[in-house]
Scaffold this active site. Structure first.
Site, PDB file in Angstrom:
ATOM      1  CD  GLU A 123     -23.731 -18.461  55.407  1.00  0.00           C
ATOM      2  OE1 GLU A 123     -23.567 -17.357  54.861  1.00  0.00           O
ATOM      3  OE2 GLU A 123     -24.062 -19.481  54.781  1.00  0.00           O
ATOM      4  CG  HIS A 132     -21.587 -14.198  58.310  1.00  0.00           C
ATOM      5  ND1 HIS A 132     -20.653 -15.181  58.096  1.00  0.00           N
ATOM      6  CD2 HIS A 132     -22.569 -14.401  57.407  1.00  0.00           C
ATOM      7  CE1 HIS A 132     -21.054 -15.948  57.087  1.00  0.00           C
ATOM      8  NE2 HIS A 132     -22.225 -15.501  56.664  1.00  0.00           N
ATOM      9  CG  HIS A 188     -19.362 -17.200  52.977  1.00  0.00           C
ATOM     10  ND1 HIS A 188     -19.387 -15.977  52.331  1.00  0.00           N
ATOM     11  CD2 HIS A 188     -20.450 -17.219  53.790  1.00  0.00           C
ATOM     12  CE1 HIS A 188     -20.431 -15.291  52.747  1.00  0.00           C
ATOM     13  NE2 HIS A 188     -21.096 -16.014  53.616  1.00  0.00           N
ATOM     14  CG  ASP A 191     -26.232 -15.366  54.775  1.00  0.00           C
ATOM     15  OD1 ASP A 191     -25.185 -15.017  55.362  1.00  0.00           O
ATOM     16  OD2 ASP A 191     -26.379 -15.249  53.544  1.00  0.00           O
TER      17      ASP A 191
END
Length: 347
Positions: free
Chosen positions: A10, A12, A182, A308
């Site tokens: 994960e 982004h 998510h 993250d």
């Protein structure tokens, strides 16, 4: 310090076009960039609930460059999965979803093509147009080489248990790729008790996890996994709290005085699906007790590393898993072995 090779499930990013879309809007989801910070409205059903984040965070989300690879190299991340950051496309109007999800996927594919050994894509999907979303998932997997889809939990006031979204789940199962579920800000129908204390309760502190856990349970209770036994879902943050509820979610199956007519109409206990149809990452939950509970309840074979980034400091996630009180064999399974098996990768 020598780092264990990691596959990061994960991480982004924003595209400039996605950011421009958010900044152009007058209703949520929308962003407003000021001299001091970035003001963010995520949820159309709660147009007055706003959070802020910093310019450096925005800049990092927009930065698909060598700087991201340098950050990965510092902590031993060999491969990183990329997905569009919150709010995602699920809360936009259907025509906007269709147009911009495809553009974001194409932009991500172009970046990955320059670094094919370092990055993997998770597809953004126009979920409000389910058949189009299923086709987009197939395009991304078959033509762009992506390894799954990423959905920011609820879609308006609905969840993936709604029959209209079954084509998306069915296509994921047919393609043999998971859906990453998510968190996002809960819909207004769910959020009222969280309001009144700033961002602490409705956001990552509590609301995000609760909303996603409820969504996961709705998918289970809908019998989606009975119809699609090969369907796999990924949950972050060490299961969004569900590891501490596995006994309770089976309540109506475990109590002899509970009438069978009151049970969920599914073939197995809810916890069975959480152990066989879900995978879990440690993204943004650097707590040893939560890690150990997840290993104890579902097995280390279903747990994977995730950072993250850039919402979390990339070093924090790496330091956490490398210092966790687990065996070295388990550590390597979490850091890369399980992801290699699920996605047919090799660090």
């Amino acid at each position: 310090m020598s780092r264990i090779p990691k596959i990061d499930l994960e991480s982004h990013f924003f595209t400039p076009e996605y950011m421009a879309l958010l900044e152009s809007r007058t209703r949520p989801p929308r962003f407003e960039v000021t001299d001091e910070n970035v003001r963010v409205w995520l949820e159309p059903s709660l147009p007055d609930v706003m959070l802020t984040h910093s310019h450096p965070l925005r800049d990092t989300l927009l930065d698909l460059s060598a700087a991201r690879i340098e950050a990965m190299d510092r902590v031993g991340i060999a491969i990183q999965f990329l997905s569009v950051s919150s709010p995602g496309f699920e809360q936009f109007e259907p025509d906007v979803q269709v147009e911009h999800a495809g553009k974001a996927n194409d932009a991500l594919a172009a970046f990955i093509a320059d670094h094919p050994r370092r990055f993997v894509g998770l597809a953004s999907l126009p979920v409000s147009a389910p058949q189009t979303a299923a086709d987009e998932l197939e395009r991304c997997v078959r033509e762009l080489g992506f390894k799954g889809g990423n959905i920011h939990s609820h879609i308006g006031d609905t969840y993936l248990d709604d029959a209209r979204y079954f084509p998306i789940l069915e296509r994921a199962a047919t393609l043999g790729v998971p859906i990453n579920l998510h968190p996002t800000l809960p819909h207004g129908n769910m959020l009222q008790p969280y309001l009144g204390y700033g961002w602490a309760m409705p956001g990552p502190g509590l609301g995000f996890g609760h909303e996603t856990a409820v969504h996961a349970m709705r998918i289970i209770y809908s019998a989606a996994f009975d119809k699609l036994p090969d369907l796999q879902i990924i949950l972050g943050h060490l299961g969004e709290g569900l590891m501490h509820w596995l006994y309770r979610v089976d309540f109506d199956f475990n109590k002899p005085w509970m009438a069978k007519s009151h049970r969920s109409q599914i073939e197995r206990k809810p916890s069975d699906y959480l152990r066989s149809n879900f995978w879990y990452t440690c993204s943004g939950n650097w707590l040893d007790s939560a890690l150990l509970a997840t290993i104890h309840e579902v097995g280390v074979e279903r747990l994977m590393f995730a950072s993250d980034y850039p919402w979390e400091q990339i070093e924090d996630g790496a330091d956490f898993i490398e210092a966790a009180p687990i065996s070295e064999d388990d550590r390597r399974m979490i850091c890369h072995g399980n992801a290699e098996r699920l996605f047919d990768l090799n660090v």
